[in-house]
Design an enzyme around this catalytic site. Structure first.
Site, PDB file in Angstrom:
ATOM      1  N   ASP A   1       2.739 -10.015   1.171  1.00  0.00           N
ATOM      2  CA  ASP A   1       2.939 -10.379   0.354  1.00  0.00           C
ATOM      3  C   ASP A   1       3.453  -9.547  -0.393  1.00  0.00           C
ATOM      4  O   ASP A   1       3.763  -7.947  -0.633  1.00  0.00           O
ATOM      5  CB  ASP A   1       1.085  -9.732   0.314  1.00  0.00           C
TER       6      ASP A   1
ATOM      7  N   HIS B   1       2.897  -6.425   3.486  1.00  0.00           N
ATOM      8  CA  HIS B   1       4.279  -6.439   2.626  1.00  0.00           C
ATOM      9  C   HIS B   1       5.472  -6.050   2.601  1.00  0.00           C
ATOM     10  O   HIS B   1       5.665  -4.493   3.324  1.00  0.00           O
ATOM     11  CB  HIS B   1       2.932  -5.162   1.780  1.00  0.00           C
TER      12      HIS B   1
END
Length: 253
Positions: A62, A204
């Site tokens: 993400d 991430h």
């Protein structure tokens, strides 16, 4: 005459015993030289003998793209032959179109993570479109296709998000919270210990420590027999259709 008959009878029995002895020797020799087969065990290629199913897991990222860290991650994944899924922030796409095109070209899957990383719950349709549809437009302009998944920030959903998503909604089953302390050793240990066939890992690609941890996770799980695939590949392999407006946490068998 009786004596002669007895001689003939004895000769006949002698021949029978001789033939029986020869047959027993031949049978014993064949048993030693021919392979032994258990009647109840299926042979290779016969019905009932199945190859073990491949362990599959999806690695997702993400908040990117960020040129420095995302490029390093793509390099490491390419070296390992691994495909991942990236949920992108729309505001970061324009300055990194070449990175996004590389993701697509190298077989990674791409999804939407809103334009400004905001909660999607309780938004008006206009505000929702400003976050999701605006990002979709950026990705279509970059890649010339429109088959993007949605991951809502913080995993927060409501009925409106499901109704307006226009695509499958992908959550996760393994979250090491790599953003919290950026401790690569801890992240690797948590993900590897929680890994399960059909799982979805959330990470991430905007922290160097997360990139390091992700590549170490790939190496560790490869050693355990896992195959990394995109979200689409994972659910296709499990025969689970991905439907617009539906949310998915895993593809456990």
């Amino acid at each position: 005459m009786r004596y002669q008959w007895r001689r003939q009878q004895q000769s006949g029995w002698t021949l029978l015993l001789l033939f029986a002895l020869i047959g027993a020797i031949a049978l014993a020799w064949y048993g030693q030289t021919s392979p032994s087969v258990t009647a109840d065990a299926p042979l290779a290629g016969e019905e009932g003998l199945e190859e073990p199913e491949q362990k599959l897991i999806a690695l997702t990222f993400d908040d990117g793209p960020r040129r420095s860290t995302t490029t390093e991650l793509l390099d490491g994944l390419a070296q390992r032959g691994v495909k991942a899924t990236f949920f992108l922030i729309g505001a970061q796409v324009e300055a990194n179109r070449d990175v996004v095109r590389r993701m697509d070209r190298e077989g990674h899957q791409i999804g939407i993570h809103t334009y400004d990383h905001v909660k999607l719950t309780d938004l008006s349709k206009t505000d929702f479109d400003a976050q999701v549809e605006k990002t979709r437009a950026e990705l279509v302009a970059t890649l010339d296709h429109n088959d993007f998944l949605l991951r809502p920030p913080y995993g927060m959903l409501d009925d409106s998000v499901k109704a307006w998503a226009g695509c499958p909604i992908i959550l996760w089953s393994i979250d090491p919270e790599d953003w919290s302390d950026q401790n690569a050793d801890r992240v690797v240990q948590e993900v590897v210990s929680q890994a399960r066939d059909g799982g979805i890992i959330l990470m991430h690609d905007i922290f160097p420590e997360s990139v390091d941890a992700a590549l170490r996770i790939v190496d560790a799980l490869h050693a355990q027999g896992y195959y990394f695939c995109t979200i689409e590949e994972l659910f296709d392999a499990r025969g689970i259709p991905l439907e617009a407006g539906q949310s998915y946490w895993n593809a456990y068998p």
